[in-house]
Design an enzyme around this catalytic site. Structure first.
Site, PDB file in Angstrom:
ATOM      1  N   GLU A  47     -12.277 -23.881 -22.615  1.00  0.00           N
ATOM      2  CA  GLU A  47     -12.144 -24.427 -23.968  1.00  0.00           C
ATOM      3  C   GLU A  47     -13.490 -24.896 -24.519  1.00  0.00           C
ATOM      4  O   GLU A  47     -13.768 -24.737 -25.705  1.00  0.00           O
ATOM      5  CB  GLU A  47     -11.135 -25.569 -23.993  1.00  0.00           C
ATOM      6  CG  GLU A  47      -9.682 -25.115 -23.829  1.00  0.00           C
ATOM      7  CD  GLU A  47      -9.259 -24.064 -24.863  1.00  0.00           C
ATOM      8  OE1 GLU A  47      -9.864 -24.009 -25.949  1.00  0.00           O
ATOM      9  OE2 GLU A  47      -8.337 -23.282 -24.566  1.00  0.00           O
ATOM     10  N   TYR A 130      -9.496 -31.156 -30.876  1.00  0.00           N
ATOM     11  CA  TYR A 130      -9.020 -29.824 -30.519  1.00  0.00           C
ATOM     12  C   TYR A 130      -8.923 -29.654 -29.001  1.00  0.00           C
ATOM     13  O   TYR A 130      -7.879 -29.273 -28.460  1.00  0.00           O
ATOM     14  CB  TYR A 130      -9.914 -28.706 -31.097  1.00  0.00           C
ATOM     15  CG  TYR A 130      -9.618 -27.411 -30.376  1.00  0.00           C
ATOM     16  CD1 TYR A 130      -8.449 -26.718 -30.656  1.00  0.00           C
ATOM     17  CD2 TYR A 130     -10.425 -26.950 -29.344  1.00  0.00           C
ATOM     18  CE1 TYR A 130      -8.103 -25.579 -29.933  1.00  0.00           C
ATOM     19  CE2 TYR A 130     -10.092 -25.823 -28.618  1.00  0.00           C
ATOM     20  CZ  TYR A 130      -8.929 -25.143 -28.928  1.00  0.00           C
ATOM     21  OH  TYR A 130      -8.572 -24.045 -28.197  1.00  0.00           O
ATOM     22  N   ASP A 148      -7.546 -25.506 -34.221  1.00  0.00           N
ATOM     23  CA  ASP A 148      -8.880 -24.929 -34.376  1.00  0.00           C
ATOM     24  C   ASP A 148      -8.911 -24.104 -35.669  1.00  0.00           C
ATOM     25  O   ASP A 148      -7.976 -24.155 -36.458  1.00  0.00           O
ATOM     26  CB  ASP A 148      -9.213 -24.069 -33.159  1.00  0.00           C
ATOM     27  CG  ASP A 148      -8.368 -22.817 -33.116  1.00  0.00           C
ATOM     28  OD1 ASP A 148      -7.304 -22.800 -33.783  1.00  0.00           O
ATOM     29  OD2 ASP A 148      -8.747 -21.853 -32.453  1.00  0.00           O
TER      30      ASP A 148
END
Length: 363
Positions: A47, A130, A148
């Site tokens: 991520e 996020y 996102d």
DNA sequence: GAGACGTGGGT
DNA sequence: TACCCAAGTCT
């Protein structure tokens, strides 16, 4: 949340939307390196790497990074220099330094287990709203939004939300919407499906609506305004900077400098360089003076060897490259002398890798 | 809240 | 060519 949006959500076919989306995702999802398991550490690393970065770019970096640092412990014990080297070429280097720092924090404070608590996660460096949601939903299957750019684009079209997604506070609207429509049974797949749809079908320009598994739920498609959404205000033009850089050699040694720990390309290495101003003094002269005053190096600089452009998000470096020889470095400071082989241990920005390539081509 | 912060790819 | 963009965060 906006009243109009509330009313729209009342009529939204949540269950069929979830079913259509999840069915498509299970059929079409890409086979990606970070989807082999749900190891929270690997989810975390992926991520961070995927922030503002394409999947195809991340793949090789992720594989190599996990091979080198397979666990929280392995990364926590590594030197920052090594971590930056593994990140070399991926960009946004504060991500690497923050990840390294946060992983050490997790090892010390949470016994090496990635927290599954939002409050603990958001305190970690480099983890914003996020990434927090992505880790909670993907690694721990908790029904948290992970909003996102993909999610804002997809959802803005489905519900025709005309808010400007360039504004920070707009993200909160989408988080509220996701809390309403997320699958409580399959939050991990739901969030990933939304992003996958944004990447493969609901693309920024010319979205493939005819292939879209949820087009019957999409207000923008029905109104023919999918290309008008999302609304995103323009960013302003960025500034140009003139740079003169020197590849200096003496015997078998090259001269390199470590950038400051704050700001642009923090803690990366570079060939000595300075910003130059237009005026009576040539770039070459300005560079020689800079090397003497800033680093205590007396040098002879040759003619312009070539130019390299480095475009950042917010500025452009126009680099004039010079090759030179060092006459005297007895008073030298802030510079490392390294052999060509030793240079492989240091992380350089792409522009400075190009500078060295230019040097090798011409000598 | 606006700007800093990388890089490579697409149109 | 010159933008715009791509799974954001920090200050």
């Amino acid at each position: 949340m906006e009243e109009i949006l509330q009313k729209q959500l009342m009529h939204f076919q949540k269950e069929t939307f979830q079913r259509d989306l999840l069915e498509w995702y299970r059929r079409e999802k890409r086979d990606l390196p970070w989807r082999k398991d749900q190891d929270p550490y690997k989810v975390w690393v992926s991520e961070i790497m995927l922030q503002q970065t394409r999947v195809d770019t991340v793949k090789p970096f992720f594989n190599q990074f996990i091979k080198k640092f397979p666990t929280i412990e392995a990364l926590a014990e590594a030197d920052e220099e090594e971590v930056l080297k593994a990140w070399e070429g991926l960009g946004y280097y504060s991500r690497a330094r923050n990840l390294h720092s946060a992983v050490k924090e997790v090892k010390e404070t949470y016994g090496g287990k990635v927290p599954d608590d939002p409050k603990q996660l958001e305190k970690l460096k480099g983890i914003g709203p996020y990434t927090k949601g992505a880790i909670l939903s993907i690694a721990y299957n908790l029904p948290e939004p992970a909003v996102d750019g993909n999610v804002m684009r997809v959802v803005s079209r489905i519900l025709t939300i005309w808010e400007d997604i360039a504004k920070p506070k707009t993200r909160k609207i989408f988080e509220s919407v996701i809390r309403e429509i997320i699958s409580k049974e399959h939050p991990s797949d739901f969030n990933q499906a939304l992003m996958e749809l944004g990447a493969l079908v609901c693309t920024p320009t010319s979205p493939s609506c005819l292939l879209c598994p949820v087009r019957k739920h999409c207000a923008a498609y029905h109104e023919g305004v999918e290309e008008e959404l999302p609304v995103k205000t323009k960013t302003k033009a960025h500034r140009q900077v003139q740079i003169a850089a020197a590849v200096l050699k003496k015997d078998d040694f090259y001269y390199i400098h470590k950038r400051p720990s704050q700001g642009l390309l923090a803690n990366l290495w570079e060939f000595p360089n300075c910003e130059t101003k237009r005026g009576n003094l040539s770039q070459k002269k300005q560079l020689e003076q800079f090397l003497q005053q800033e680093y205590g190096i007396e040098s002879t600089i040759g003619d312009l060897a070539g130019t390299i452009q480095h475009v950042f998000s917010h500025l452009t470096w126009n680099i004039s490259v010079f090759f030179g020889h060092v006459k005297n470095d007895t008073e030298m400071k802030e510079i490392n002398k390294v052999t060509k082989d030793e240079m492989n241990q240091y992380a350089f920005p792409v522009s400075h890798q190009k500078i060295f390539s230019l040097y090798q081509e011409q000598s």
